[in-house]
Design an enzyme around this catalytic site. Structure first.
Site, PDB file in Angstrom:
ATOM      1  N   SER A   1       0.839  -1.197   0.000  1.00  0.00           N
ATOM      2  CA  SER A   1       0.000   0.000   0.000  1.00  0.00           C
ATOM      3  C   SER A   1       0.882   1.259   0.000  1.00  0.00           C
ATOM      4  O   SER A   1       1.741   1.396  -0.874  1.00  0.00           O
ATOM      5  CB  SER A   1      -0.937  -0.061   1.207  1.00  0.00           C
ATOM      6  OG  SER A   1      -1.947   0.863   1.080  1.00  0.00           O
TER       7      SER A   1
ATOM      8  N   ASP B   1      -8.870  -6.497  -4.371  1.00  0.00           N
ATOM      9  CA  ASP B   1      -8.532  -5.127  -3.931  1.00  0.00           C
ATOM     10  C   ASP B   1      -9.128  -4.124  -4.928  1.00  0.00           C
ATOM     11  O   ASP B   1      -8.677  -4.022  -6.062  1.00  0.00           O
ATOM     12  CB  ASP B   1      -6.991  -4.999  -3.883  1.00  0.00           C
ATOM     13  CG  ASP B   1      -6.527  -3.654  -3.327  1.00  0.00           C
ATOM     14  OD1 ASP B   1      -7.361  -2.758  -3.126  1.00  0.00           O
ATOM     15  OD2 ASP B   1      -5.308  -3.519  -3.092  1.00  0.00           O
TER      16      ASP B   1
ATOM     17  N   HIS C   1      -8.121  -5.158  -0.049  1.00  0.00           N
ATOM     18  CA  HIS C   1      -6.819  -4.487   0.030  1.00  0.00           C
ATOM     19  C   HIS C   1      -5.977  -4.978   1.224  1.00  0.00           C
ATOM     20  O   HIS C   1      -4.784  -5.231   1.101  1.00  0.00           O
ATOM     21  CB  HIS C   1      -7.059  -2.978   0.126  1.00  0.00           C
ATOM     22  CG  HIS C   1      -5.811  -2.172   0.264  1.00  0.00           C
ATOM     23  ND1 HIS C   1      -4.856  -2.118  -0.724  1.00  0.00           N
ATOM     24  CD2 HIS C   1      -5.344  -1.405   1.280  1.00  0.00           C
ATOM     25  CE1 HIS C   1      -3.869  -1.326  -0.334  1.00  0.00           C
ATOM     26  NE2 HIS C   1      -4.131  -0.900   0.886  1.00  0.00           N
TER      27      HIS C   1
HETATM   28  N1  HSE Z   1      -5.091  -0.967   6.942  1.00  0.00           N
HETATM   29  C1  HSE Z   1      -3.773  -0.565   6.604  1.00  0.00           C
HETATM   30  C2  HSE Z   1      -3.575  -0.464   5.141  1.00  0.00           C
HETATM   31  C3  HSE Z   1      -4.041   0.810   4.505  1.00  0.00           C
HETATM   32  O1  HSE Z   1      -3.504   0.882   3.216  1.00  0.00           O
HETATM   33  C4  HSE Z   1      -3.378   0.694   7.335  1.00  0.00           C
HETATM   34  O2  HSE Z   1      -4.210   1.262   8.015  1.00  0.00           O
HETATM   35  O3  HSE Z   1      -2.221   1.080   7.270  1.00  0.00           O
END
Ligand code: HSE
Ligand code: ACO
Length: 488
Positions: free
Chosen positions: A152, A316, A349
């Site tokens: 991410s 995702d 995701h």
């Molecule tokens: N749930 C994760 C991934 C977000 O891209 C976060 O809060 O960092």
């Protein structure tokens, strides 16, 4: 805790002595980086892996903080015997610039005012985050990382490393990410920021010395964002239309459905661990992320040198597989050694935080590679420079050799003599080895990857390389025959 964990760990802090010049043109003085490490850095400083965390992560990627009920956020892939094996690698994870878990961010004290920065913190970019990580890596004296890995927003940092410091890593793994934020991704982040701005307790970022934080705004921002980290399928599996602590719907605005209760819980727990101003600055950095040059990712990736793995998640919809394919296409167009894997998961995701089996499998396959040390012939004949040609010819015949490294008295490589050189000696009527040997000899090191040296041998059209240590002492030989055997 079990034997597969790195065990009890502590966050450490590195103070950067020089100011950080940001992409905005502003500078930040006295930046501190919070980080954790697992495993030992080897003598050659060649086994370091940098882990980059996502939006709300921190430096605590593995192991346990004393007294905690949960381990670090990537415990499932880091530790003895796991893909990111702490008995093999030196693993580093740091909190990003702008964060609220120990690295300088809006809740830190500004050296200029003696008060929290708040919204006077400069707007930062993913590149600025990476600049700060580079300072930390330099402080260990590491000149090349074995790998940089992240998902991410962590994946954005990985891509930024590949572009900004192309020679600083051998390999890179970018998961569930994009080369530039899409309008939809920016849209979700802007709604989250508006939720914070609209909370009167946000007070233009000045809430640190009051007892009230903008918890409604921040929790709403998290609830919106959290929906994008899940998939429709996973919500259906987890909650369906199940009711929360009741048998019938209540015909009012209290919580009816489990999914409502769940999102409320995600919002409430988030405000206990995250700072609203950090959320603003970090989501802005994500929105500004764009590695394209001349509106093209192909141009943006033109200097990439590392071997790359791009990973997406089939469900995702926030960072869809198409965005990963865009990365693969742009890297391929630049002749970069890139491969792609798609994780099959109904998690959406956040699968990059949950799919233990698939991630361990993909990481270990990608990271494991044969190095010269695994293959080289150690018991080899060498010859001194002042030897005559007859001596070299006898050695070749007796030991069935085609290549002999020529060495000094203390075994340092100064050349190589081949059976072809000996034939040449007859034609040129030379008697001394030093007249016919190759002096500008190509060589390699024991920890070079087989792929790397195979490329080198192909490029220079040579079939045998001496293997030397840091002092140029000959350790062995590696030949194209051995590499062909390995491949077949
Ligand atoms: N749930 C994760 C991934 C977000 O891209 C976060 O809060 O960092
Ligand atoms: C990436 C980084 O760098 S670190 C940042 C990652 N960490 C986070 O994002 C933290 C918050 N996010 C999450 O918890 C994520 O969903 C994950 C991916 C980390 C974990 O996913 P899962 O294991 O599937 O957990 P899930 O999404 O079901 O959430 C479990 C939580 O919801 C709670 N919950 C589940 N159902 C309900 C419900 N009906 N009502 C209220 N709460 C509920 C659980 O009690 C549990 O609470 P806890 O986390 O306080 O113990």
């Amino acid at each position: 805790m079990n034997k597969e964990s790195v065990g009890i760990v502590e966050t450490e802090y590195h103070d950067i002595s020089n100011p950080i010049i940001l992409d905005s043109g502003e500078t930040l003085d006295e930046v501190t980086v919070a980080y954790e490490t697992y495993g030992e850095l080897n003598k050659e400083k060649s086994n370091a892996i940098l882990i980059c965390h996502a939006l709300t992560g921190d430096a605590h990627a593995a192991g346990w903080h004393e007294g905690d009920k949960k381990p670090g956020w990537w415990e499932m892939v880091i530790g003895p015997g796991k893909a990111l094996d702490s008995e093999k690698y030196f693993i580093i994870c740091s909190n990003v610039l702008g964060g609220c878990k120990g690295t300088t961010g809006p809740s830190s004290i500004s050296p200029k005012t003696g008060k929290e920065y708040g919204v006077d913190f400069p707007v930062i970019t993913i590149n600025d985050m990476v600049k700060v990580q580079k300072e930390l890596i330099d402080s260990f004296g590491i000149s090349q990382l074995a790998a940089v890995i992240g998902g991410s927003m962590g994946g954005m940092q990985v891509l930024e490393w590949m572009v900004s410091y192309p020679r600083m890593m051998k390999k890179a793994i970018a998961i569930a990410t994009a080369g530039r934020s899409s309008p939809q991704q920016i849209a979700f982040n802007t709604v989250g920021r508006q939720a914070i701005f609209s909370d009167s307790k946000w007070n233009n970022g000045n809430y640190y010395d009051t007892c009230e934080i903008p918890s409604n705004g921040l929790s709403l921002a998290r609830m919106i964002a959290h929906i994008t980290y899940l998939s429709d399928e996973s919500m259906d599996i987890k909650f369906g239309r199940g009711l929360q602590d009741k048998d019938e719907i209540s015909y009012d605005f209290s919580v009816d459905f489990q999914v409502e209760s769940y999102l409320k819980h995600q919002g409430e727990t988030f405000v206990k661990r995250f700072d609203a101003n950090s959320y603003l600055f970090i989501t802005k950095a994500v929105d500004l992320f764009d590695l394209s040059a001349n509106d093209s990712l192909i141009d943006g990736f033109k200097n990439v040198e590392a071997k790359i793995k791009i990973i997406s998640v089939d469900t995702d919809w926030l960072y869809p597989t198409e965005q990963s394919m865009e990365l693969v296409t742009a890297l391929n167009a630049n002749d970069v050694d890139v491969s792609f894997s798609e994780i099959k998961s109904n998690y959406g995701h956040d699968a990059f935080l949950l799919e233990r089996g698939q991630l361990n499998y993909i990481f270990s396959n990608f990271l494991s590679e044969n190095v010269v040390d695994d293959l080289m012939i150690e018991d080899i004949a060498t010859i001194r420079e002042n030897a005559d040609i007859v001596e070299a010819a006898k050695l070749m015949l007796d030991k069935h050799l085609t290549h002999i490294p020529v060495v000094t008295d203390d075994c340092k490589l100064i050349g190589i003599v081949t059976s072809w050189d000996l034939s040449k000696s007859i034609a040129t009527n030379s008697n001394h080895l030093k007249d016919i040997m190759t002096k500008k000899v190509k060589y390699c090191h024991a920890n070079d990857s087989i792929e790397e040296i195979a490329r080198k041998m192909r490029k220079f059209d040579i079939s045998c390389l001496p293997v030397v240590d840091e002092e140029m002492k000959v350790l062995g030989l590696i030949t194209t025959d051995q590499i062909s055997n390995l491949l077949s």
